[in-house]
Design a protein around this motif. Structure first.
Motif: not given
Length: 91
Positions: A46-59
């Motif tokens: 769940i944390l990996v999915g969350t941080f991956l989503g945040r990374f894509i949102d930031a980009k």
């Protein structure tokens, strides 16, 4: 003669009970470690999915955190799938 037979049976029964208790404790420890491992796997997924989503949102500079939500929901779905798979294999 009867007393020695009773003493021997008592020793055999005691040894059997001790080995049974050790086996039960070992099985309980394995079960505990297995479920702890599953919980840890769920958290990490769940944390990996969350941080991956945040990374894509930031980009992508999106105003609404769409990819973060997708990452969270995807992480939850993937972790539940893996838990159900591992529980099915244990049967």
């Amino acid at each position: 003669v009867c007393l020695t037979v009773l003493v021997q049976w008592g020793r055999i029964l005691t040894q059997h009970l001790k080995s049974t208790v050790k086996q039960n404790q070992t099985n309980q420890n394995r079960s505990f470690l297995s479920y702890t491992g599953m919980a840890f796997q769920m958290i990490v997924t769940i944390l990996v999915g969350t941080f991956l989503g945040r990374f894509i949102d930031a980009k992508t500079n999106s105003k609404f955190p769409v990819f973060t939500l997708i990452g969270i929901l995807g992480g939850i779905a993937l972790s539940l799938f893996r838990v159900f798979q591992s529980l099915k294999q244990k049967k």
